[in-house]
Design an enzyme around this catalytic site. Structure first.
Site, PDB file in Angstrom:
ATOM      1  N   HIS C 122     111.904 -63.616 -59.862  1.00  0.00           N
ATOM      2  CA  HIS C 122     112.546 -64.833 -59.361  1.00  0.00           C
ATOM      3  C   HIS C 122     111.931 -66.010 -60.124  1.00  0.00           C
ATOM      4  CE1 HIS C 122     113.197 -68.085 -56.375  1.00  0.00           C
ATOM      5  NE2 HIS C 122     114.144 -67.341 -55.863  1.00  0.00           N
ATOM      6  N   ASP C 198     104.406 -60.851 -55.519  1.00  0.00           N
ATOM      7  CA  ASP C 198     105.384 -61.678 -54.819  1.00  0.00           C
ATOM      8  C   ASP C 198     106.131 -60.779 -53.839  1.00  0.00           C
ATOM      9  OD1 ASP C 198     107.590 -63.027 -53.956  1.00  0.00           O
ATOM     10  OD2 ASP C 198     108.320 -63.603 -55.936  1.00  0.00           O
ATOM     11  N   GLN C 201     110.604 -60.466 -50.906  1.00  0.00           N
ATOM     12  CA  GLN C 201     111.692 -59.570 -50.512  1.00  0.00           C
ATOM     13  C   GLN C 201     111.182 -58.261 -49.917  1.00  0.00           C
ATOM     14  OE1 GLN C 201     114.682 -60.412 -50.208  1.00  0.00           O
ATOM     15  NE2 GLN C 201     114.644 -62.328 -51.352  1.00  0.00           N
ATOM     16  N   LYS C 224     112.136 -65.586 -44.570  1.00  0.00           N
ATOM     17  CA  LYS C 224     112.844 -64.390 -45.028  1.00  0.00           C
ATOM     18  C   LYS C 224     112.504 -63.174 -44.182  1.00  0.00           C
ATOM     19  CE  LYS C 224     112.957 -65.869 -49.876  1.00  0.00           C
ATOM     20  NZ  LYS C 224     114.344 -66.093 -50.279  1.00  0.00           N
ATOM     21  N   CYS C 361     118.593 -67.271 -58.766  1.00  0.00           N
ATOM     22  CA  CYS C 361     117.294 -67.816 -59.184  1.00  0.00           C
ATOM     23  C   CYS C 361     116.554 -66.819 -60.062  1.00  0.00           C
ATOM     24  CB  CYS C 361     116.422 -68.177 -57.992  1.00  0.00           C
ATOM     25  SG  CYS C 361     116.983 -69.638 -57.150  1.00  0.00           S
TER      26      CYS C 361
HETATM   27  C1  LIG Z   1     111.326 -62.488 -54.936  1.00  0.00           C
HETATM   28  C2  LIG Z   1     111.320 -63.911 -54.495  1.00  0.00           C
HETATM   29  N1  LIG Z   1     110.297 -64.712 -54.862  1.00  0.00           N
HETATM   30  C3  LIG Z   1     110.219 -65.990 -54.482  1.00  0.00           C
HETATM   31  C4  LIG Z   1     111.187 -66.570 -53.700  1.00  0.00           C
HETATM   32  C5  LIG Z   1     111.054 -68.000 -53.297  1.00  0.00           C
HETATM   33  O1  LIG Z   1     110.841 -68.108 -51.909  1.00  0.00           O
HETATM   34  P1  LIG Z   1     110.886 -69.538 -51.195  1.00  0.00           P
HETATM   35  O2  LIG Z   1     112.160 -70.188 -51.618  1.00  0.00           O
HETATM   36  O3  LIG Z   1     110.865 -69.216 -49.734  1.00  0.00           O
HETATM   37  O4  LIG Z   1     109.695 -70.313 -51.645  1.00  0.00           O
HETATM   38  C6  LIG Z   1     112.276 -65.765 -53.293  1.00  0.00           C
HETATM   39  C7  LIG Z   1     113.356 -66.307 -52.452  1.00  0.00           C
HETATM   40  O5  LIG Z   1     114.238 -67.004 -52.833  1.00  0.00           O
HETATM   41  C8  LIG Z   1     112.342 -64.434 -53.710  1.00  0.00           C
HETATM   42  O6  LIG Z   1     113.357 -63.657 -53.337  1.00  0.00           O
END
Ligand SMILES: Cc1ncc(COP(=O)(O)O)c(C=O)c1O
Ligand SMILES: Cc1ncc(COP(=O)(O)O)c(C=O)c1O
Lengths: 403, 141, 403, 141
Positions: C122, C198, C201, C224, C361
């Site tokens: 992401h 990270d 998910q 999430k 993203c």
């Molecule tokens: C794998 C992953 N990393 C990072 C993020 C970023 O999370 P957040 O927008 O809650 O900071 C997301 C979600 O959009 C994600 O799916």
């Protein structure tokens, strides 16, 4: 003195105060209580509307995005800003100031520059600048406001053509002093320095008009003005918007990304990486709407009267030393002769009176006053009553029975 | 009101617990704590200094000890009246014990029997803990 | 296929889904809906308990501090960490990663170092590292996982003795691929490199045990996993806790402050400057408690079955190209021959089906797949039913009527 | 189902609005939009390139124009069927107007009468706006 009916009406909006009729809550400078309309907005949001914002291709999400951006517009207008993209959502005042310090660090500050703060700052508006100066090896200048007589002279002495930014609180959280920010901002402009105003203790009690003030940055927290926790604001003057590099990186703040290069989005998104605190933005929008329905002038007038009443009553007591000025903004900082502030607050707490004691995240202010143990701080809000004040005074007078 | 004559007789943990349990109102409890603090033994000269400060307390606390024929005696004080009272409550029984007894002494149970922690702010509670830990540490040296 | 009763029971906890019985919500990877217990916790908190945390000298505040720290303990335990001070509250995954990138930047990285990420990240786990590498003029290495066959080989090729940190998603948000993080972490350790996972998910669908994983950092967002917006977590392995400089500056993260010098507080406070998002922490605590009362194994099993069911059904349709693997974690990314993904989502939206389309993203992932317009992404959760799945399949089959 | 014969007669804004207002279901509206897009005039050769891309749309949109005897004619296309239909709705009436009429044309009212924006996602709405602004800009050159 009797509490006016319109104040009791206002107080009725705050469920915690209704649920705890015996509580005297004088810790409003730390955080205020919340109106029921905000709780209703949160419930409704999660029960009927919840989805993420922007990047949306379904109705839930686009409706939320609309509400979210409406809230930005309303908050911006509330502080006199007609360009919503000038208002950045952050976690709080602390993050707002750190954000500015970060983007300044990455812009071009020459090694002969200096940064000016006042000697009345909360740690949040002191340590980020101190650390930035240490990192860049530049000078941190503290405007000595001369026993806090809030004179502009102290700033005139400190600011010069090498000043990069002047960071100054609108109202000091430790003592309630209102600083001469209009003159401070003018002075900064005269020397082409940036200006940042920490409005954390001001927005709840004063009408703020960033347009009229003409500052470059204005920062505050929602939770100190009847709003939710976890949300702050950073106003950036439109002229300054394209000048600075990004702050943090992630979704929403980018336009295109490949492994070699990233093109960043425009304001406000450029400074809002990641999924934002959507709930808090919606909740704060409801609070601002609620405030707009109140007669703010009357509420502010009442706050001043109540502060003055308590101030005079404390002044009459010989065993009390006052550190706030007579025209203090809803805050009265004081000590009791021969009492440790923590002992006072512990007894007051047992009498259901919540005050704050200590150095109030402003250790240098207390050092200057030579108060190692800090002060007892009363901080008021429009929902505090004369009965609260009288209970407090009676409590203070009863302390000598304990020793 | 606590009679000074009476206080001089309260020395053992049982005495203190018994005395505490007679309080029906928080006011009486605090009055007792704040007055009894005046009975703390004075610190030996030049010991109320930075090296004897106990960190982790909300208000300043100094703790020191003497050793006679291998028997420890503890002295402490604070700039807070409430803490001085709490220090009296901590030190009075242990200063009637021998070292082995002190090392064994169960402060937690003692505080529980006094119903003390519950009535203090958590930072005060943490401060009390810091003091008793320091005492145990000294006993183990 | 019929939805099991225990799933309908679980779904009944989510008021938005009950209030919108016709909605098929398949955008859970963006954000999940919230259980009523969370809304009740927020209401109760503001109506009976609200005050600020720490720095407290009154009961309200000390009770809130206790709840707040209990919540930290519970969340820490939920991910297998028995030292609550290892869990830092942030705004979200994005801030957690930026926090780590910031403190690494200020520590000592040699100019021959490199940073390794996977090609499935992401933007939040890509752009901060890219920008850090550009700033320090060091190499960003992208482990090429070979058409996302989640092979450890790609990492073995990329990581060497100069690797400073390996940053890798547990589950990819664009495709649902589970990465071989146990091996990645081991590999990093072998070369004395740090590891950051990270888990944005993953935490909602897998049992995470940071202790067993033995990673240095693990990050995720509350929103999430049925929790509130505006709250993220950063787990820092105990051994690494004193190694890094502070992140942002302000109240709570300092011990003593004067104009020349500041002494910083210990973890977790060192990384939590300012008034935190108290409401969200309390709310998240309630969500974790709720989750602990569920039979998570059964829920996870059901999620997999439903994903598999949809996957097979889509696979049977010749006009659909699937980009997720068969063992995908609740995410199915696909395109429809001759359809723009946005046209698909717009029609689905009119049929009350919420999906996400675009590059999720993760533009580089889409670039690698040569999908300029991205994919349509279904993302499931334990409250989605077989009826949802059937409605969705019927909707997909009806699209050809429109052209 | 929209009859192709009928479509060829729908040329003026009034025609289009009238036609739109007869739809009772969203399905019909979208069917019309997605089919009508096929009637877009082909872009002149070599004009579907980056320099003619309109930024700010969710999907790719290309817009160009020709000038004959000072009269502008607009051509546009997209990789999205829905957007192609929307482009047809935008271009059809204006390609029957002279330049002064185009410059004066009130797209907002037109979209309102079609009840269009309300039924589109906001990003689509923003995209439409970007296109009409581009057209106005070209008229002013
Ligand atoms: C794998 C992953 N990393 C990072 C993020 C970023 O999370 P957040 O927008 O809650 O900071 C997301 C979600 O959009 C994600 O799916
Ligand atoms: C003047 C001032 N500045 C900054 C802050 C920090 O605000 P927050 O903790 O909401 O970030 C406060 C509040 O504590 C304050 O009173």
């Amino acid at each position: 003195m009797k509490t006016p009916a319109h104040i009791l009406d206002f107080k009725a909006h705050f469920p915690l105060l209704i649920n705890k009729p015996d509580l005297v809550y004088f810790d409003n400078a730390a955080t205020t209580q919340k109106p029921q309309v905000m709780l209703d907005a949160i419930q409704h949001f999660y029960q009927y509307d919840y989805a993420t914002v922007h990047r949306s291709t379904h109705t839930l999400s686009s409706d939320v995005t609309h509400q979210y951006e409406e809230s930005r517009k309303n908050v911006a207008q509330y502080i006199g800003c007609d360009q919503p993209s000038s208002l950045i959502w952050t976690k709080g005042t602390t993050e707002s100031i750190n954000l500015v310090a970060t983007i300044l660090q990455d812009s071009t500050i020459s090694s002969s520059s200096n940064i000016v703060i006042s000697d009345l700052e909360h740690h949040a508006n002191l340590v980020p600048w101190q650390q930035l100066c240490q990192k860049l090896n530049i000078e941190l200048r503290v405007a000595n406001t001369q026993q806090f007589q809030h004179k502009i002279d102290a700033f005139i002495e400190a600011v010069d053509q090498d000043t990069y930014i002047v960071a100054c609180s609108h109202v000091s959280n430790a003592l309630g002093i209102t600083q001469p920010i209009k003159d401070v901002i003018k002075l900064a402009k005269k020397y082409n320095a940036l200006s940042l105003i920490d409005g954390a203790q001001a927005v709840c009690h004063l009408n703020v008009d960033v347009n009229a003030l003409d500052c470059d940055f204005y920062v505050f927290s929602a939770h100190k003005m009847y709003g939710p926790t976890g949300l702050g604001c950073l106003y950036i003057k439109p002229e300054q918007q394209s000048r600075f590099p990004p702050y943090q990186f992630g979704g929403e703040m980018v336009k295109t990304v490949n492994y070699n290069n990233t093109v960043f989005n425009d304001l406000p998104h450029k400074y809002e990486a990641g999924t934002p605190n959507i709930e808090a933005v919606i909740a704060f929008g409801a609070v601002i709407q609620f405030l707009q329905q109140q007669n703010l002038t009357l509420l502010q007038q009442y706050e001043s009267e109540l502060t003055r009443y308590l101030y005079q009553a404390l002044k009459q007591r010989s065993f009390i030393s006052l550190y706030s000025p007579i025209d203090s903004q809803n805050i009265i900082s004081f000590t009791l002769a021969d009492w440790h502030p923590h002992d006072v607050s512990e007894l007051l707490n047992n009498m259901n009176i919540a005050v704050r004691v200590g150095t109030h995240c402003a250790q240098p202010v207390m050092q200057q006053l030579q108060l190692t143990n800090g002060t007892i701080r009363l901080s008021l809000c429009a929902y505090n009553t004369y009965e609260d004040a009288q209970l407090f005074l009676r409590a203070i007078d009863s302390l000598e029975d304990f020793i | 009101m606590t009679d000074n004559h009476l206080i001089s007789e309260i020395q053992s943990t049982d005495n203190i617990i018994e005395h505490f349990n007679q309080f029906r109102q928080w006011e009486d409890r605090y009055r007792f704590i704040m007055k009894i603090g005046k009975n703390l033994q004075a610190m030996p000269v030049n010991t109320q200094n930075e090296s004897n400060e106990v960190s982790g307390c909300e208000s300043k606390v100094w703790l020191t000890h003497t050793k006679h024929d291998n028997q420890l005696t503890f002295f402490a004080t604070s700039d807070s009246r409430i803490v001085k009272g709490l220090l009296w409550i901590i030190l009075t029984p242990i200063n009637h014990m021998d070292n082995a007894e002190i090392a064994q002494f169960d402060f937690d149970t003692y505080f529980e029997q006094l119903n003390l922690i519950k009535h203090l702010s958590p930072s005060r509670g943490a401060g009390l803990l810091a003091i008793t830990q320091k005492i145990k540490q000294i006993c183990q040296q």
